[in-house]
Design a protein around this motif. Structure first.
Motif, PDB file in Angstrom:
ATOM      1  N   LYS A 112     -13.040   2.361 -13.088  1.00 22.69           N
ATOM      2  CA  LYS A 112     -12.177   1.711 -12.093  1.00 22.69           C
ATOM      3  C   LYS A 112     -12.655   0.289 -11.858  1.00 22.69           C
ATOM      4  O   LYS A 112     -13.840   0.042 -11.634  1.00 22.69           O
ATOM      5  CB  LYS A 112     -12.226   2.507 -10.779  1.00 22.69           C
ATOM      6  CG  LYS A 112     -11.397   1.902  -9.680  1.00 22.69           C
ATOM      7  CD  LYS A 112     -11.534   2.737  -8.410  1.00 22.69           C
ATOM      8  CE  LYS A 112     -10.861   2.070  -7.239  1.00 22.69           C
ATOM      9  NZ  LYS A 112     -11.046   2.834  -6.008  1.00 22.69           N
ATOM     10  N   LYS A 113     -11.705  -0.656 -11.907  1.00 19.32           N
ATOM     11  CA  LYS A 113     -12.011  -2.060 -11.644  1.00 19.32           C
ATOM     12  C   LYS A 113     -11.079  -2.563 -10.543  1.00 19.32           C
ATOM     13  O   LYS A 113      -9.880  -2.307 -10.555  1.00 19.32           O
ATOM     14  CB  LYS A 113     -11.802  -2.909 -12.894  1.00 19.32           C
ATOM     15  CG  LYS A 113     -12.752  -2.592 -14.034  1.00 19.32           C
ATOM     16  CD  LYS A 113     -14.091  -3.243 -13.806  1.00 19.32           C
ATOM     17  CE  LYS A 113     -14.946  -3.144 -15.062  1.00 19.32           C
ATOM     18  NZ  LYS A 113     -16.063  -4.060 -15.048  1.00 19.32           N
ATOM     19  N   ASP A 114     -11.671  -3.267  -9.567  1.00 14.69           N
ATOM     20  CA  ASP A 114     -10.916  -3.796  -8.433  1.00 14.69           C
ATOM     21  C   ASP A 114     -10.517  -5.243  -8.673  1.00 14.69           C
ATOM     22  O   ASP A 114     -11.275  -6.018  -9.264  1.00 14.69           O
ATOM     23  CB  ASP A 114     -11.755  -3.717  -7.152  1.00 14.69           C
ATOM     24  CG  ASP A 114     -12.056  -2.290  -6.752  1.00 14.69           C
ATOM     25  OD1 ASP A 114     -11.139  -1.457  -6.795  1.00 14.69           O
ATOM     26  OD2 ASP A 114     -13.216  -2.011  -6.398  1.00 14.69           O
ATOM     27  N   PHE A 115      -9.335  -5.594  -8.177  1.00 14.62           N
ATOM     28  CA  PHE A 115      -8.809  -6.952  -8.294  1.00 14.62           C
ATOM     29  C   PHE A 115      -8.298  -7.387  -6.932  1.00 14.62           C
ATOM     30  O   PHE A 115      -7.495  -6.691  -6.319  1.00 14.62           O
ATOM     31  CB  PHE A 115      -7.687  -7.006  -9.340  1.00 14.62           C
ATOM     32  CG  PHE A 115      -8.145  -6.548 -10.693  1.00 14.62           C
ATOM     33  CD1 PHE A 115      -8.779  -7.423 -11.560  1.00 14.62           C
ATOM     34  CD2 PHE A 115      -7.969  -5.231 -11.076  1.00 14.62           C
ATOM     35  CE1 PHE A 115      -9.226  -6.994 -12.802  1.00 14.62           C
ATOM     36  CE2 PHE A 115      -8.416  -4.789 -12.315  1.00 14.62           C
ATOM     37  CZ  PHE A 115      -9.045  -5.674 -13.172  1.00 14.62           C
ATOM     38  N   LYS A 116      -8.792  -8.525  -6.469  1.00 15.57           N
ATOM     39  CA  LYS A 116      -8.429  -9.028  -5.147  1.00 15.57           C
ATOM     40  C   LYS A 116      -7.342 -10.094  -5.284  1.00 15.57           C
ATOM     41  O   LYS A 116      -7.409 -10.945  -6.155  1.00 15.57           O
ATOM     42  CB  LYS A 116      -9.667  -9.623  -4.467  1.00 15.57           C
ATOM     43  CG  LYS A 116      -9.447 -10.026  -3.036  1.00 15.57           C
ATOM     44  CD  LYS A 116     -10.768 -10.221  -2.345  1.00 15.57           C
ATOM     45  CE  LYS A 116     -10.616 -10.614  -0.907  1.00 15.57           C
ATOM     46  NZ  LYS A 116      -9.879  -9.700  -0.091  1.00 15.57           N
ATOM     47  N   LEU A 117      -6.363 -10.014  -4.405  1.00 16.34           N
ATOM     48  CA  LEU A 117      -5.320 -11.030  -4.376  1.00 16.34           C
ATOM     49  C   LEU A 117      -5.829 -12.267  -3.653  1.00 16.34           C
ATOM     50  O   LEU A 117      -6.695 -12.170  -2.780  1.00 16.34           O
ATOM     51  CB  LEU A 117      -4.069 -10.503  -3.672  1.00 16.34           C
ATOM     52  CG  LEU A 117      -3.384  -9.304  -4.330  1.00 16.34           C
ATOM     53  CD1 LEU A 117      -2.192  -8.861  -3.498  1.00 16.34           C
ATOM     54  CD2 LEU A 117      -2.955  -9.638  -5.746  1.00 16.34           C
ATOM     55  N   SER A 118      -5.282 -13.421  -3.991  1.00 15.99           N
ATOM     56  CA  SER A 118      -5.698 -14.665  -3.334  1.00 15.99           C
ATOM     57  C   SER A 118      -5.210 -14.723  -1.889  1.00 15.99           C
ATOM     58  O   SER A 118      -5.717 -15.496  -1.087  1.00 15.99           O
ATOM     59  CB  SER A 118      -5.172 -15.886  -4.107  1.00 15.99           C
ATOM     60  OG  SER A 118      -3.755 -15.847  -4.188  1.00 15.99           O
ATOM     61  N   GLN A 119      -4.232 -13.904  -1.545  1.00  9.51           N
ATOM     62  CA  GLN A 119      -3.760 -13.793  -0.167  1.00  9.51           C
ATOM     63  C   GLN A 119      -3.187 -12.394   0.041  1.00  9.51           C
ATOM     64  O   GLN A 119      -2.729 -11.759  -0.897  1.00  9.51           O
ATOM     65  CB  GLN A 119      -2.678 -14.830   0.125  1.00  9.51           C
ATOM     66  CG  GLN A 119      -1.384 -14.592  -0.655  1.00  9.51           C
ATOM     67  CD  GLN A 119      -0.370 -15.682  -0.427  1.00  9.51           C
ATOM     68  OE1 GLN A 119      -0.664 -16.841  -0.664  1.00  9.51           O
ATOM     69  NE2 GLN A 119       0.822 -15.306   0.000  1.00  9.51           N
ATOM     70  N   ARG A 120      -3.255 -11.934   1.257  1.00 11.68           N
ATOM     71  CA  ARG A 120      -2.643 -10.652   1.607  1.00 11.68           C
ATOM     72  C   ARG A 120      -1.130 -10.836   1.639  1.00 11.68           C
ATOM     73  O   ARG A 120      -0.632 -11.857   2.114  1.00 11.68           O
ATOM     74  CB  ARG A 120      -3.154 -10.186   2.967  1.00 11.68           C
ATOM     75  CG  ARG A 120      -2.754  -8.785   3.284  1.00 11.68           C
ATOM     76  CD  ARG A 120      -3.410  -8.342   4.555  1.00 11.68           C
ATOM     77  NE  ARG A 120      -2.942  -6.994   4.821  1.00 11.68           N
ATOM     78  CZ  ARG A 120      -3.540  -6.151   5.588  1.00 11.68           C
ATOM     79  NH1 ARG A 120      -4.653  -6.496   6.194  1.00 11.68           N
ATOM     80  NH2 ARG A 120      -3.059  -4.954   5.772  1.00 11.68           N
ATOM     81  N   VAL A 121      -0.399  -9.850   1.126  1.00 13.53           N
ATOM     82  CA  VAL A 121       1.048  -9.988   1.031  1.00 13.53           C
ATOM     83  C   VAL A 121       1.728  -8.733   1.576  1.00 13.53           C
ATOM     84  O   VAL A 121       1.218  -7.627   1.420  1.00 13.53           O
ATOM     85  CB  VAL A 121       1.481 -10.276  -0.430  1.00 13.53           C
ATOM     86  CG1 VAL A 121       1.105  -9.139  -1.343  1.00 13.53           C
ATOM     87  CG2 VAL A 121       2.942 -10.580  -0.530  1.00 13.53           C
ATOM     88  N   ILE A 122       2.838  -8.941   2.271  1.00 15.02           N
ATOM     89  CA  ILE A 122       3.639  -7.821   2.775  1.00 15.02           C
ATOM     90  C   ILE A 122       4.879  -7.727   1.893  1.00 15.02           C
ATOM     91  O   ILE A 122       5.598  -8.707   1.713  1.00 15.02           O
ATOM     92  CB  ILE A 122       4.025  -8.025   4.247  1.00 15.02           C
ATOM     93  CG1 ILE A 122       2.757  -8.091   5.110  1.00 15.02           C
ATOM     94  CG2 ILE A 122       4.938  -6.894   4.719  1.00 15.02           C
ATOM     95  CD1 ILE A 122       2.996  -8.446   6.556  1.00 15.02           C
ATOM     96  N   THR A 123       5.098  -6.537   1.351  1.00 18.42           N
ATOM     97  CA  THR A 123       6.173  -6.360   0.385  1.00 18.42           C
ATOM     98  C   THR A 123       6.644  -4.910   0.349  1.00 18.42           C
ATOM     99  O   THR A 123       5.976  -4.026   0.875  1.00 18.42           O
ATOM    100  CB  THR A 123       5.707  -6.794  -1.024  1.00 18.42           C
ATOM    101  OG1 THR A 123       6.815  -6.757  -1.923  1.00 18.42           O
ATOM    102  CG2 THR A 123       4.597  -5.899  -1.532  1.00 18.42           C
TER     103      THR A 123
END
Length: 159
Positions: A112-123
């Motif tokens: 398992k590899k984690d990837f962080k978004l550059s900003q939190r997004v609501i979708t």
């Protein structure tokens, strides 16, 4: 699935690819079962492969994780975009981000590899588009064949 809270996020999923086997459909990517996987042949028209998730209600996402599947590391994704769509207009991007990890990033199977978004997004709608034309993979013998295939054991969303 929300890995922190340990709960499932109900969603529907679709892909423009063709499942490699009847047991390797797109919903296997989010079934939280390590021994299952989504494995898909790419579209024959030369376009990139995508997998899309629709949620019944808005969710706030700060990142995601991919878990490599059971076989053939050359099937692991190496370059993709994460796209979150606007709640008001599902054809308009609220956030888009490119990820490129290259060959060998998933050193083990079921890793398992984690990837962080550059900003939190609501979708309510997310799409991953996978690319095959990136350094390190384009000359790999496996990718010179007429079919291109991608697999993942699990996709989790960090909410």
């Amino acid at each position: 699935r929300d890995p922190e809270a340990g709960i499932y996020l109900h969603c529907t999923a679709m892909s423009n690819g063709v499942a490699a086997a009847a047991s390797e459909t797109v919903m296997k990517a989010v079934d939280d079962t390590p021994n299952s996987k989504w494995c898909s042949f790419w579209p024959k028209d030369g376009s990139n492969l995508w997998i899309e998730f629709d949620f019944p209600r808005p969710i706030a996402i700060s990142g995601f994780s991919f878990t490599s599947a059971n076989d053939n590391d050359w099937r692991d994704p190496g370059k993709w975009t994460f796209e979150a769509f606007s709640i008001e207009n599902s054809s308009k991007h609220a956030h888009e981000q490119l990820f490129e990890v290259g060959p060998g990033y998933f050193e083990e199977r079921f890793l398992k590899k984690d990837f962080k978004l550059s900003q939190r997004v609501i979708t309510k709608r997310i799409r991953f588009t996978f690319f095959k034309d990136f350094e390190g993979y384009v000359n790999n013998d496996h990718y010179d064949t007429p079919t291109f295939i991608t697999q993942l054991s699990d996709i989790c969303f960090n909410v």
